[in-house]
Design an enzyme around this catalytic site. Structure first.
Site, mmCIF file in Angstrom:
data_model
loop_
_atom_site.group_PDB
_atom_site.id
_atom_site.type_symbol
_atom_site.label_atom_id
_atom_site.label_comp_id
_atom_site.label_asym_id
_atom_site.label_seq_id
_atom_site.Cartn_x
_atom_site.Cartn_y
_atom_site.Cartn_z
ATOM 1 C CD GLU A 59 -1.062 -2.205 2.384
ATOM 2 O OE1 GLU A 59 -0.164 -2.559 2.027
ATOM 3 O OE2 GLU A 59 -1.938 -2.803 3.163
ATOM 4 C CB CYS A 90 -1.001 0.125 5.256
ATOM 5 S SG CYS A 90 0.773 -0.436 4.725
HETATM 6 ZN ZN LIG Z 1 0.842 -2.323 5.889
#
Ligand SMILES: [Zn+2]
EC number: 3.5.4.33
Length: 168
Positions: A59, A90
């Site tokens: 990500e 993330c």
């Molecule tokens: Zn992550």
């Protein structure tokens, strides 16, 4: 807000292809793409080992790639496709980058914070709402991971067998 889900599977396949690239480098196979206005504007796969970067989750890499290509630190109206439920690091980035929607494949029971270890994205202190949807191509996403770990276990067992033999 109109959400177009008609290409979710197609974009998740792109994320899966990136995950496979990571697997070839010996990285845990997780892939991600960022889509804005119907186009992929960022791509990434998990690569913390090969890049010596603990933040190099799929990500993170895909969002950085998208922000660079759009020359914008925010990605309004974008959708992030990722093969695995995001972790806490993330999740924070997803909010900071103003991603509109996250579509993930497999759940991550140990570290996922969309549903598994809590519902990060519904915390009241957040100043941006992210729409979270899971389970797109979930079986393929989780199979890619389990195949990877299975192969790695076999390899390390093979390594032990070799060591045992050389000790004889
Ligand atoms: Zn992550």
């Amino acid at each position: 807000m109109i959400i177009d889900r008609s290409r979710d599977d197609e974009f998740m396949r792109e994320a899966l292809a990136l995950a496979a690239e990571g697997a070839r480098l010996g990285e845990v196979p997780v892939g991600a793409v960022v889509v804005q206005d119907g186009q992929i504007v960022g791509r990434g796969f998990n690569c913390p080992i090969s890049s010596h970067d603990p933040s190099a989750h799929a990500e993170m890499v895909a969002i950085r790639d998208a922000a660079l290509s759009r020359e914008n630190y925010r990605l309004p109206g974008s959708t992030l496709y990722v093969t695995l439920e995001p972790c806490s690091m993330c999740a924070g980035l997803i909010v900071h980058s103003r991603v509109q929607r996250v579509v993930y494949g497999a759940t991550e029971p140990k570290a996922g914070v969309a549903v598994s270890r809590g519902e990060f994205f519904s915390q009241g202190f957040l100043n941006h709402r992210v729409l979270i949807e899971g389970g797109v191509a979930a079986q393929d996403c989780s199979e890619m991971l389990s195949e990877f770990f299975k192969a790695r276990r076999l390899k390390s067992r093979g390594g032990e067998a070799m060591e045992a033999r050389s000790e004889e």
